[in-house]
Design a protein around this motif. Structure first.
Motif, PDB file in Angstrom:
ATOM      1  N   ALA A   4       0.652  -1.201   0.155  1.00 38.56           N
ATOM      2  CA  ALA A   4      -0.132  -0.038   0.057  1.00 38.56           C
ATOM      3  C   ALA A   4       1.017   1.316   0.085  1.00 38.56           C
ATOM      4  O   ALA A   4       0.686   2.356  -0.686  1.00 38.56           O
ATOM      5  N   VAL A   5       1.999   1.554   0.997  1.00 38.86           N
ATOM      6  CA  VAL A   5       3.006   2.367   0.789  1.00 38.86           C
ATOM      7  C   VAL A   5       3.403   2.648  -0.259  1.00 38.86           C
ATOM      8  O   VAL A   5       3.737   4.010  -0.675  1.00 38.86           O
ATOM      9  N   GLN A   6       3.697   1.770  -1.399  1.00 35.07           N
ATOM     10  CA  GLN A   6       4.170   1.869  -2.646  1.00 35.07           C
ATOM     11  C   GLN A   6       3.324   2.859  -3.471  1.00 35.07           C
ATOM     12  O   GLN A   6       3.811   3.368  -4.688  1.00 35.07           O
ATOM     13  N   ALA A   7       2.040   2.685  -3.093  1.00 39.28           N
ATOM     14  CA  ALA A   7       1.049   3.355  -4.170  1.00 39.28           C
ATOM     15  C   ALA A   7       0.751   4.927  -3.263  1.00 39.28           C
ATOM     16  O   ALA A   7      -0.193   5.278  -3.809  1.00 39.28           O
ATOM     17  N   GLU A   8       1.491   5.123  -2.453  1.00 43.54           N
ATOM     18  CA  GLU A   8       1.211   6.322  -1.962  1.00 43.54           C
ATOM     19  C   GLU A   8       1.064   7.466  -2.978  1.00 43.54           C
ATOM     20  O   GLU A   8       1.951   7.758  -3.924  1.00 43.54           O
ATOM     21  N   GLY A   9      -0.077   8.318  -2.974  1.00 43.56           N
ATOM     22  CA  GLY A   9      -0.165   9.229  -3.936  1.00 43.56           C
ATOM     23  C   GLY A   9      -0.683   8.920  -5.273  1.00 43.56           C
ATOM     24  O   GLY A   9      -0.822   9.701  -6.220  1.00 43.56           O
ATOM     25  N   ALA A  10      -0.768   7.533  -5.329  1.00 38.45           N
ATOM     26  CA  ALA A  10      -1.177   7.052  -6.615  1.00 38.45           C
ATOM     27  C   ALA A  10      -2.786   7.180  -6.949  1.00 38.45           C
ATOM     28  O   ALA A  10      -3.724   7.374  -6.058  1.00 38.45           O
ATOM     29  N   ASP A  11      -3.197   7.182  -8.028  1.00 38.66           N
ATOM     30  CA  ASP A  11      -4.680   7.056  -8.448  1.00 38.66           C
ATOM     31  C   ASP A  11      -4.947   5.745  -8.970  1.00 38.66           C
ATOM     32  O   ASP A  11      -4.579   4.921  -9.692  1.00 38.66           O
ATOM     33  N   ILE A  12      -5.766   5.216  -7.993  1.00 35.00           N
ATOM     34  CA  ILE A  12      -6.091   3.892  -8.077  1.00 35.00           C
ATOM     35  C   ILE A  12      -7.791   3.530  -8.582  1.00 35.00           C
ATOM     36  O   ILE A  12      -8.617   4.477  -8.093  1.00 35.00           O
ATOM     37  N   VAL A  13      -7.759   2.660  -9.419  1.00 38.46           N
ATOM     38  CA  VAL A  13      -9.115   2.387  -9.873  1.00 38.46           C
ATOM     39  C   VAL A  13      -9.410   0.730  -9.923  1.00 38.46           C
ATOM     40  O   VAL A  13      -8.617   0.001 -10.218  1.00 38.46           O
ATOM     41  N   THR A  14     -10.402   0.474  -9.105  1.00 39.27           N
ATOM     42  CA  THR A  14     -10.781  -0.953  -8.744  1.00 39.27           C
ATOM     43  C   THR A  14     -12.122  -1.347  -9.684  1.00 39.27           C
ATOM     44  O   THR A  14     -12.524  -0.238 -10.258  1.00 39.27           O
ATOM     45  N   VAL A  15     -12.391  -2.635  -9.795  1.00 37.75           N
ATOM     46  CA  VAL A  15     -13.667  -2.697 -10.564  1.00 37.75           C
ATOM     47  C   VAL A  15     -14.663  -2.121  -9.921  1.00 37.75           C
ATOM     48  O   VAL A  15     -15.612  -1.609 -11.013  1.00 37.75           O
ATOM     49  N   GLU A  16     -15.075  -1.635  -8.883  1.00 40.42           N
ATOM     50  CA  GLU A  16     -15.861  -0.903  -8.569  1.00 40.42           C
ATOM     51  C   GLU A  16     -16.036   0.478  -8.982  1.00 40.42           C
ATOM     52  O   GLU A  16     -17.203   1.040  -8.879  1.00 40.42           O
ATOM     53  N   GLY A  17     -14.724   0.968  -9.486  1.00 36.78           N
ATOM     54  CA  GLY A  17     -15.045   2.342 -10.037  1.00 36.78           C
ATOM     55  C   GLY A  17     -15.140   2.395 -11.365  1.00 36.78           C
ATOM     56  O   GLY A  17     -14.906   3.460 -12.248  1.00 36.78           O
ATOM     57  N   LEU A  18     -15.244   1.264 -12.297  1.00 31.81           N
ATOM     58  CA  LEU A  18     -15.261   1.142 -13.611  1.00 31.81           C
ATOM     59  C   LEU A  18     -16.585   1.719 -14.334  1.00 31.81           C
ATOM     60  O   LEU A  18     -16.695   2.263 -15.209  1.00 31.81           O
ATOM     61  N   ALA A  19     -17.555   1.419 -13.774  1.00 34.37           N
ATOM     62  CA  ALA A  19     -18.935   1.957 -14.098  1.00 34.37           C
ATOM     63  C   ALA A  19     -18.919   3.280 -13.912  1.00 34.37           C
ATOM     64  O   ALA A  19     -18.702   3.795 -12.762  1.00 34.37           O
ATOM     65  N   LYS A  20     -19.516   4.194 -14.716  1.00 34.92           N
ATOM     66  CA  LYS A  20     -19.777   5.557 -14.630  1.00 34.92           C
ATOM     67  C   LYS A  20     -21.069   6.025 -14.719  1.00 34.92           C
ATOM     68  O   LYS A  20     -21.787   5.544 -15.765  1.00 34.92           O
ATOM     69  N   ASN A  21     -21.512   6.839 -13.693  1.00 33.36           N
ATOM     70  CA  ASN A  21     -23.043   7.303 -13.618  1.00 33.36           C
ATOM     71  C   ASN A  21     -23.902   6.031 -13.782  1.00 33.36           C
ATOM     72  O   ASN A  21     -24.859   6.292 -14.458  1.00 33.36           O
ATOM     73  N   GLY A  22     -23.493   4.896 -13.255  1.00 28.73           N
ATOM     74  CA  GLY A  22     -24.563   3.851 -13.402  1.00 28.73           C
ATOM     75  C   GLY A  22     -24.498   3.119 -14.567  1.00 28.73           C
ATOM     76  O   GLY A  22     -25.397   2.157 -15.005  1.00 28.73           O
ATOM     77  N   GLU A  23     -23.645   3.399 -15.721  1.00 32.88           N
ATOM     78  CA  GLU A  23     -23.621   2.859 -16.815  1.00 32.88           C
ATOM     79  C   GLU A  23     -22.261   1.913 -16.853  1.00 32.88           C
ATOM     80  O   GLU A  23     -21.242   2.305 -16.646  1.00 32.88           O
ATOM     81  N   LEU A  24     -22.560   0.559 -16.969  1.00 35.69           N
ATOM     82  CA  LEU A  24     -21.365  -0.328 -17.268  1.00 35.69           C
ATOM     83  C   LEU A  24     -20.378   0.001 -18.200  1.00 35.69           C
ATOM     84  O   LEU A  24     -20.712   0.599 -19.422  1.00 35.69           O
ATOM     85  N   HIS A  25     -19.008  -0.171 -17.781  1.00 37.13           N
ATOM     86  CA  HIS A  25     -18.001  -0.212 -18.749  1.00 37.13           C
ATOM     87  C   HIS A  25     -18.408  -1.114 -20.166  1.00 37.13           C
ATOM     88  O   HIS A  25     -18.761  -2.153 -19.734  1.00 37.13           O
ATOM     89  N   PRO A  26     -17.801  -0.767 -21.317  1.00 32.88           N
ATOM     90  CA  PRO A  26     -18.272  -1.603 -22.329  1.00 32.88           C
ATOM     91  C   PRO A  26     -17.510  -2.988 -22.161  1.00 32.88           C
ATOM     92  O   PRO A  26     -18.070  -4.145 -22.752  1.00 32.88           O
TER      93      PRO A  26
END
Lengths: 793, 154, 265
Positions: free
Chosen positions: B64-86
């Motif tokens: 986790a400390v290696q990712a300090e300051g990083a921008d992380i996207v997990t599967v939960e963050g893929l759909a945008k505004n309720g719309e699934l990612h393609p």
């Protein structure tokens, strides 16, 4: 509304209901669940294959940071807990029951395989539990281990259990020995083959996990666990282990990430977690890491066999005799004894009319992890043996491999084999023909010649398989030694607003029941699938059930739903008749609407559902309020999926690498509810079969008993680039043994594919046999040792 | 204990964690985002793949400390505004999942793959999935889904 | 994992100072091998000093007749680098074949060679391409750098800064992956350049990467696949396990060498 019109009807490739939560990361697997104040368990495991435990000193570990409690076998024994059981009793030829060594939750005085459970450390965090476990001082007296299967029945072999001399748990037989011997005596040709069915490690991607809890107020224990059959787990934990009475134990199997058999069984870890939760007064969570899974999940297969096939001068099979030594591992697991016996010997007739069969199977203990059902369970071993020896017979008699199969196919049904099974329906030639067409059998010589020009070796291999699914009826399995009945239950609850909850004793861990079952219910009731919820995996919700394995959920689980739906319809018609003031016989239920025949009177489903609960003016002596029905369904027979798989390989003789250039599977599963899901099941099964044939092998060091293939560094899991896309087809004969005509599709791929691949490789190389997995190193070595004539071809 | 702070699915996230905490455990246990899974302990199965600064990374092979300051996207963050990612849509449409356990890692790997190589063929997809193991599907429909998604995203 | 202290220095100088100060430190440079090792509790460093994100070690420059690659450059960056692809396509292809895509996004060239896993790919490239390894203390020739399994010439407190790869005239790497781990079971890098001809083998040897003089001599006489096709490598000193005998690996060295020469053109 018609479900055919909405594309949700039976036979439609309906997209899965469960997918939304999985593709968005909202599934709930056991390890995703966190209970308030939960602690973590770590199991100290034996580093030795065989040792006496002289002493366990936990004092330093108990004082380590974060430690809540440490349990050893002594605590378990002092509490009067029973051991783990095998739920299927097999008897030897001489009539004696199998010889069973005790299987304690935590080892008492002896450890019997690397990974055997020695102590459970409960701590505030997993890291603390693991660190404390390293501080437990176990004084082992190491002993020689029985590891190499072929040597374990000798008098000199180290003993796994004193109860089983020469490590032999049972010497089982099936079939008719005198008839078989007589047939061999008059045979024109006898084909002999020695075969190894390699040990596999299941590797569901979700490792096993458990959370045990105890509520002091109610005295109720709750176990969340990665189970394919939570009710069976509860029954075993209550009736045999004695953790808690059945009505005080709730077992929940939430989303489960694959099972393939390995999550049928009741293991030490979940048992210890739920038992100890009451001792520490807090929830205890355990999740296996992959290394633990390799060591402690029940493994699969691991047979050594000698087979002989007797033929007449026309290539007609006269008899088959088989001697198999089956590895059971160090302890009998939940269904171990049934796998190399009743799930194996009973399938040795294959698709063929073989008048006489005799099989002997010795079940043998070794100092390795327990061996139990893994996708196919016994049936892949039987199919491998039959299809390899049939192929060998074809080559030795000079009869074309397809032709020798045709000459021996069973063509009339029902067909009683010499090994218990009564096949109910099938058309084996239809699938053979379809598969040969799909693989372009006629074009093979040209493709082989073209490959030769490129310095590559091509081969083609057939596998005409049959399997038995459903594992039923209860009376039949009971007579064969099963400790349980193998029916299934269902309950259909119609809510006042007309939507429906269906409770099933089947359990989905990837098979898509939430979709397929809903498809069935929705089309029967004429309501949209979104109004049907399939409930499973919780003993507090579903009263009882037998779970999912043996490709039984369709044929048995869905049949139970059909039976419950029949009752729903009967009662609903009664209500409709009352409401529309008509005779019950005149009520027609179609597309979600009740009508009175010959009138324009009608009543939609939702209105009927509401009326069932308002119950205004019901003649209470005749109609009870409410609309909820349950059913237990016990089939009349096993089901018999069958088909033909053909594999075409191309081998690079420089490296020994085998590439599958075409894999054709034509299967007869009877009625198919959702072809998309069925195809997915076949794909996955074939992949595991290719894994067995080319890649996977659970290997123990024969001297030390250490697991050599204890991680993905050495256990070769099939990756995407190891596999081709698969070429599937279907034929159909309806199964007469259940109301939907379904046969089961979950295991066919894993059962059928290994012999097709090995037949193709041996065809390409012009050799008699090659051991699975046919790794590049083995194929290369086989090429090096080919007779000169073959090499010069 | 070090304080680690990063952006996860567009939101700031921070916690006191031991230095030895893996990114996957930070995501699952500290943030409660349990869509990212752990399927092995040798960093081979890929069930834990997330995006770190826009690239697929195995969150079980990074602290986790290696990712300090990083921008992380997990599967939960893929759909945008309720719309699934393609890619999510394609996995459902083509039955690219069964038990669902490897699926989040597969999807995150696929999104990264399509970003890097928009013009995919079957062979490339199969090779690129070397670090993701699925036990259920035989990959057949996963490959189909990724090819379909790459088409749809062109 | 056991407990350790973690530091992310802002400069190489700070990293050196931290390294000197700590009891039993380890450098973390991507961690794609180190983190799994720590997870298995096979190592117990007191401190992890994370140089994986050091900008001053993350570069690729083509200058003169060589490509210079910073130690913290990730495999994916090497694979995609226009400079590497142009001057040393075999090296770019090798980087594209390390591990899997996610590993390539974290793993670094410096981490890989400093670890010197006997089945890793970069050591073969370094040896076959006559690479120069620049550290915080000195310059080490590739021939002197790799000292056997997980052993290098690096001393305590010494950090790899940069690897210089002179441009080859011809080069190719052929890997036969272990079917399970996908690490190199046999990887052969062949090259022709100012240094002459080199053939380096990774994965197969019990002592890590090594050169095959007989093949180098044969290729010097005639640069063609046939020149190496009949050279039999002795099995002695090669690994043997359930994935293959030493004889098989010896045979694969010849096959991969032949294919590499063919691919190099």
């Amino acid at each position: 509304m018609s479900n055919a019109a909405t594309g949700e009807g039976i036979g439609q490739p309906v997209r899965r209901k469960e997918d939304f939560r999985f593709i968005t990361g909202n599934g709930h697997y056991t390890d995703d669940i966190a209970r308030p104040r939960q602690t973590w368990a770590y199991f100290l495991r034996s580093p030795h294959a065989h040792a006496k435990i002289r002493k366990i000193d936990t004092r330093a570990a108990e004082a380590a940071p974060g430690v809540v409690a440490i349990f050893t076998g002594k605590h378990v024994a002092d509490d009067g807990l029973g051991g783990l059981i095998c739920g299927w009793t097999v008897s030897s030829k001489d009539g004696t029951p199998m010889k069973v060594g005790p299987h304690p939750i935590l080892a008492l005085d002896t450890v019997r395989y690397v990974g055997d459970h020695v102590a459970m450390v409960v701590a505030e965090t997993l890291a603390e539990a693991r660190s404390a476990a390293e501080m437990i001082d176990v004084d082992y007296e190491t002993l020689p281990a029985a590891v190499a299967l072929a040597a374990c029945q000798s008098k000199e072999a180290p003993q796994v259990h004193p109860e089983a001399p020469r490590n032999t748990c049972f010497e089982w037989e099936l079939g008719n020995k005198p008839e078989t011997e007589a047939a061999f005596a008059k045979a024109d040709k006898i084909v002999k083959l020695d075969l190894t069915n390699n040990r596999l490690i299941p590797n569901a991607m979700e490792p096993r996990a458990a959370i045990g809890e105890y509520d002091k107020g109610s005295g109720v224990y709750t176990l969340h666990t990665t189970s394919q059959n939570p009710h069976v787990a509860r029954l075993v934990l209550s009736a045999f282990v004695g953790v808690a009475p059945e009505h005080k134990l709730r077992v929940i199997a939430p989303d489960v990430g694959g099972g393939f058999g390995s999550k049928i069984f009741i293991y030490a870890e979940e048992t210890a977690c739920v038992w100890a939760a009451a001792k520490v007064g807090r929830p205890i969570k355990w999740t296996a890491d992959r290394s633990e899974a390799f060591l402690s999940d029940a493994h699969g297969r691991d047979h050594l066999s000698h087979a002989e096939l007797a033929l007449d001068k026309n290539g007609k099979f006269l008899a088959l005799r088989v001697k198999t030594v089956a590895n059971l591992g160090a302890y009998l697991s939940t269904f171990s004894a049934s796998v190399p016996t009743y799930l194996y010997g009973t399938l040795l007739s294959g698709q063929y009319d073989i008048p006489a069969i005799y099989v002997e199977v010795d079940g043998v203990y070794t100092h390795t992890a327990p061996v139990d059902a893994y996708r196919g369970a016994g049936r892949p071993e039987a199919t491998y043996l039959v299809e390899r020896i049939v192929e060998t017979a074809a080559r030795e008699t000079g009869i074309d491999p397809a032709e020798i199969r045709r000459r021996n196919f069973i063509r009339s049904f029902p067909h009683q084999t010499p090994v218990i099974m009564a096949y109910d329906a099938g058309d084996y030639e239809a699938s053979l023909d379809a598969a040969m067409k799909a693989v372009d059998h006629k074009g093979f010589p040209a493709r082989k010649a073209e490959a030769e020009k490129r310095g590559k070796l091509r081969g083609l291999g057939f596998s005409s398989y049959i399997e038995a699914c459903g594992i039923a009826p209860s009376a039949a399995v009971g007579s064969l030694g099963a400790g349980v009945g193998l029916w299934e239950s269902a309950e259909v609850r119609v809510n006042p607003t007309g939507n429906v909850e269906v409770l099933t004793g089947s359990h989905s861990h990837g098979q898509g029941h939430e979709t397929t079952f809903a498809q069935l219910v929705a089309s029967r009731l004429g309501i949209p699938m979104e109004q049907v919820e399939i409930v499973h995996g919780d003993t507090d919700k579903v009263q009882f059930g037998m779970g999912t394995y043996g490709s039984r959920s369709g044929a048995v689980g869905m049949s139970a739903i059909v039976k419950a739906l029949d009752k729903i319809e009967t009662k609903a018609k009664k209500i409709a008749a009352h409401l529309m003031e008509a005779a019950v016989e005149d009520i027609v239920f179609e597309n979600g609407t009740f009508t009175v025949q010959g009138t324009d009177k009608s009543l939609p489903w939702a209105q009927l559902a509401l009326s069932a609960y308002t119950a205004h003016g019901f003649p209470s002596a005749e109609i009870e309020p409410g609309l909820k029905e349950g059913a237990f369904y016990d089939p009349t027979n096993f089901t018999f999926p069958a088909g033909c798989h053909i594999c075409e390989v191309e081998i690079d003789p420089d490296t020994g690498v085998t590439r599958i250039v075409n894999f054709v599977a034509v299967d007869d599963f009877g009625t198919i509810i959702n072809p998309m899901i069925v195809e997915g099941q076949v794909h996955g099964g074939i992949a595991q079969g290719i894994g067995q044939a080319l890649l996977e092998h659970g290997v123990y060091d024969p001297a030390s008993g250490q697991l050599v293939t204890g991680s993905y560094m050495d256990y070769c899991m099939p990756r995407a680039d190891d596999l081709p896309s698969f070429n599937l087809g279907f034929t159909k004969t309806v199964c007469p043994s259940n109301p939907l005509g379904m046969k089961g599709c979950g295991e066919a791929g894993a059962i059928a594919s290994p012999p097709a691949i090995i037949n193709a490789i041996t065809d390409a190389l012009g050799i008699r046999d090659i051991e699975m997995p046919a790794t590049p190193a083995r194929v290369w070595a086989a090429i090096q040792s080919r007779p000169r004539a073959a090499a010069a071809e | 204990m070090p304080v680690v702070a990063m952006t996860v699915n567009g939101k700031p996230a921070s916690a006191d964690v031991e230095a030895r905490t893996l990114l996957v455990h930070f995501i699952r246990e500290h943030l409660g985002l349990t869509g990212t899974h752990v399927g092995c302990d040798t960093s081979q199965c890929g069930a834990c793949v997330v995006h770190v600064d826009g690239r697929a990374v195995k969150s079980c092979a990074i602290l986790a400390v290696q990712a300090e300051g990083a921008d992380i996207v997990t599967v939960e963050g893929l759909a945008k505004n309720g719309e699934l990612h393609p890619v999510q849509q394609a996995f459902r449409e083509h039955h690219g999942l069964q038990c669902g356990f490897c699926t989040p890692g597969m999807i995150m790997t696929a999104v990264d793959l399509i970003r890097r190589k928009p013009n995919l063929d079957e062979k490339t997809v199969r090779e690129e999935l070397e670090g993701n193991i699925c036990r259920c599907t035989g990959y057949h429909n996963i490959v189909k889904a990724i090819l379909a998604a790459s088409q749809a995203m062109r | 994992m056991y407990q350790f202290n973690y530091a992310r220095p802002k400069s190489l100088a700070e990293a050196e100072a931290l390294l000197a100060k700590a009891d039993d430190p380890k450098l973390l440079a991507g961690g794609q091998t180190l983190i799994p090792t720590l997870k298995q509790r096979l190592a117990m460093p007191s401190d992890l000093i994370d140089i994986g994100g050091l900008k001053e070690l993350d570069f690729i420059r083509a200058e003169g007749n060589a490509v210079m690659i910073g130690a913290a450059t990730k495999h994916a960056t090497v694979a995609q680098s226009p400079d590497v692809k142009k001057h040393n396509p075999a090296l770019a292809a090798l980087a594209e074949g390390i591990g899997d895509p996610a590993v390539r996004h974290m793993g670094t060239i410096g981490g890989s060679i400093a670890n010197n896993d006997p089945a890793s790919d970069y050591p073969a490239a370094c040896l076959a391409l006559d690479a120069k390894i620049h550290t915080t203390k000195r310059l080490i020739e590739a021939d002197e750098f790799f000292k056997g399994m997980f052993e290098t010439a690096l001393e305590d407190g010494e950090i790899v800064k940069e690897i210089t790869f002179p441009h080859p005239e011809k080069a190719a790497y052929m890997k036969f992956p272990n079917p399970a781990s996908r690490y190199a079971m046999v990887g052969v890098f062949v090259s022709k350049g100012p240094w002459g001809i080199r053939v380096a083998v990774t994965g197969a040897g019990q002592d890590g990467v090594f050169r095959v003089k007989e093949m180098e001599d044969a290729l010097a006489k005639s640069w063609s696949p046939d020149a190496v096709a009949s050279i039999k490598i002795p099995a002695k000193g090669l690994n043997a396990d359930l994935h293959g005998t030493a004889e098989y690996r010896a045979h694969l060295i010849t096959v991969m060498a032949k294919r590499a020469v063919a691919a190099a053109g």
